[in-house]
Design a protein around this motif. Structure first.
Motif, PDB file in Angstrom:
ATOM      1  N   GLU A 123      14.154   4.457  -2.770  1.00 54.61           N
ATOM      2  CA  GLU A 123      13.370   4.807  -3.947  1.00 54.61           C
ATOM      3  C   GLU A 123      11.895   4.668  -3.607  1.00 54.61           C
ATOM      4  O   GLU A 123      11.485   3.722  -2.916  1.00 54.61           O
ATOM      5  N   VAL A 124      11.103   5.612  -4.085  1.00 49.55           N
ATOM      6  CA  VAL A 124       9.648   5.531  -3.889  1.00 49.55           C
ATOM      7  C   VAL A 124       8.959   5.879  -5.204  1.00 49.55           C
ATOM      8  O   VAL A 124       9.486   6.633  -6.025  1.00 49.55           O
ATOM      9  N   ASN A 125       7.776   5.310  -5.389  1.00 48.18           N
ATOM     10  CA  ASN A 125       6.962   5.566  -6.576  1.00 48.18           C
ATOM     11  C   ASN A 125       5.506   5.319  -6.221  1.00 48.18           C
ATOM     12  O   ASN A 125       5.177   5.056  -5.062  1.00 48.18           O
ATOM     13  N   GLU A 126       4.656   5.400  -7.224  1.00 50.27           N
ATOM     14  CA  GLU A 126       3.212   5.300  -6.969  1.00 50.27           C
ATOM     15  C   GLU A 126       2.781   3.927  -6.460  1.00 50.27           C
ATOM     16  O   GLU A 126       1.628   3.736  -6.048  1.00 50.27           O
ATOM     17  N   ASN A 127       3.685   2.943  -6.463  1.00 47.02           N
ATOM     18  CA  ASN A 127       3.341   1.593  -5.996  1.00 47.02           C
ATOM     19  C   ASN A 127       3.561   1.388  -4.501  1.00 47.02           C
ATOM     20  O   ASN A 127       3.181   0.351  -3.962  1.00 47.02           O
ATOM     21  N   VAL A 128       4.191   2.367  -3.846  1.00 48.28           N
ATOM     22  CA  VAL A 128       4.495   2.212  -2.415  1.00 48.28           C
ATOM     23  C   VAL A 128       4.143   3.489  -1.665  1.00 48.28           C
ATOM     24  O   VAL A 128       4.184   4.594  -2.218  1.00 48.28           O
ATOM     25  N   LEU A 129       3.811   3.316  -0.385  1.00 43.20           N
ATOM     26  CA  LEU A 129       3.601   4.471   0.476  1.00 43.20           C
ATOM     27  C   LEU A 129       4.922   5.194   0.699  1.00 43.20           C
ATOM     28  O   LEU A 129       5.988   4.580   0.717  1.00 43.20           O
ATOM     29  N   ILE A 130       4.840   6.491   0.894  1.00 43.40           N
ATOM     30  CA  ILE A 130       6.014   7.265   1.277  1.00 43.40           C
ATOM     31  C   ILE A 130       6.259   7.033   2.768  1.00 43.40           C
ATOM     32  O   ILE A 130       5.356   7.259   3.582  1.00 43.40           O
ATOM     33  N   PRO A 131       7.426   6.546   3.160  1.00 43.18           N
ATOM     34  CA  PRO A 131       7.688   6.287   4.581  1.00 43.18           C
ATOM     35  C   PRO A 131       7.527   7.535   5.437  1.00 43.18           C
ATOM     36  O   PRO A 131       7.903   8.635   5.025  1.00 43.18           O
ATOM     37  N   ARG A 132       6.948   7.347   6.636  1.00 44.10           N
ATOM     38  CA  ARG A 132       6.678   8.459   7.543  1.00 44.10           C
ATOM     39  C   ARG A 132       7.626   8.446   8.738  1.00 44.10           C
ATOM     40  O   ARG A 132       8.168   7.399   9.113  1.00 44.10           O
TER      41      ARG A 132
END
Length: 285
Positions: A86-95
């Motif tokens: 899960e991703v949201n505005e509180n975390v970087l999107i994994p690269r």
């Protein structure tokens, strides 16, 4: 409307902002997430249609993509090292570059991971992608993860539960940490490393949406997190322990110099798949 017709429209409307290949990849990501349909399904069933209600949803997503909101945030998830996060505005999107770092760590510890209970610490965990991927792929490891953001840690905890791994999460500001309190066999960090002078190189969808706390450092002290973590590692790495960093592609030489001056050994600088200096490993002995 036939799905293949909407696909054409979708890609055409996005191509002024993204290239056609990226626009098409967005379409199929959303198609799979929202309708459980893959590219092959559409190829085999070209007459599949969207209902009017479904088109309303798609048009809303399309408008947000035009505003350069990352597709991963719109879907609320992304894939990393074969796992869903899960991703949201509180975390970087994994690269993908970070996947390379994780793979390096796992590969270096294949021989010992089955017979030893490795203690691993991930500093600045964000979504938890590094810590969780290591916990999933090194079964006997005891994994800890630190982050300064309580909201990021809440997301990371959810991701650990969803991926059925045990990670001990700690809310802590690493720059204010004097001692890590215990010894670790592996310390890894992907800390903030983008200098403000490099902001013009950052895509708008990243700059306007991803948390700056996890991205940027001051131009005059770009290695602040690396210095602090390396100092802690000198005290808290076990014998033959390993320290790994993801780094700023422009500061590879500076990172090697920093670790050499601190008397770390076996320093190895690696490039990512794009040919950029991106990760570094060293040991205390």
């Amino acid at each position: 409307m036939k799905i293949k017709e909407y696909r054409t429209q979708f890609i055409q409307e996005l191509t002024p902002i993204y290239d056609a290949g990226e626009s098409e990849s967005f379409f199929y990501l959303i198609l799979e997430e929202k309708h459980k349909l893959k590219r092959i399904d559409l190829a085999l069933n070209p007459d599949l249609v969207f209902s009017e209600a479904e088109i309303v949803v798609w048009n809303s997503i399309l408008e947000q993509l035009k505003q350069e909101i990352p597709v991963q945030y719109l879907l609320g998830k992304t894939s990393f090292y074969g796992l869903d996060f899960e991703v949201n505005e509180n975390v970087l999107i994994p690269r993908s570059e970070t996947e390379e770092l994780v793979d390096w760590i796992i590969s270096n510890n294949l021989v010992i991971q089955e017979s030893n209970n490795l203690r691993i610490l991930d500093i600045g965990t964000g979504s938890g992608c590094i810590a969780i991927s290591l916990a999933k792929n090194i079964p006997n490891a005891t994994v800890f993860a630190i982050d300064v953001s309580e909201k990021a840690l809440a997301t990371a905890k959810t991701n650990a539960e969803n991926n059925s791994v045990n990670v001990t999460f700690i809310n802590q500001n690493i720059l204010e940490t004097e001692d890590l309190q215990q010894q670790f066999d592996i310390i890894v960090s992907n800390p903030p490393y983008v200098r403000n002078l490099e902001k013009e190189e950052i895509k708008k969808n990243v700059l306007d949406n991803e948390p700056h706390l996890a991205l940027f450092v001051e131009d005059n002290d770009a290695l602040i997190f690396y210095k602090k973590i390396a100092e802690l590692a000198l005290e808290n790495l076990s014998e033959n322990g390993q320290l790994y960093f993801e780094i700023n592609q422009y500061l590879g030489k500076e990172m090697v110099d920093l670790l050499e001056k601190m008397n770390f050994k076996n320093i190895e600088l690696r490039k990512d798949i794009y040919g950029n200096d991106r990760m570094i490993k060293c040991t205390e002995y």
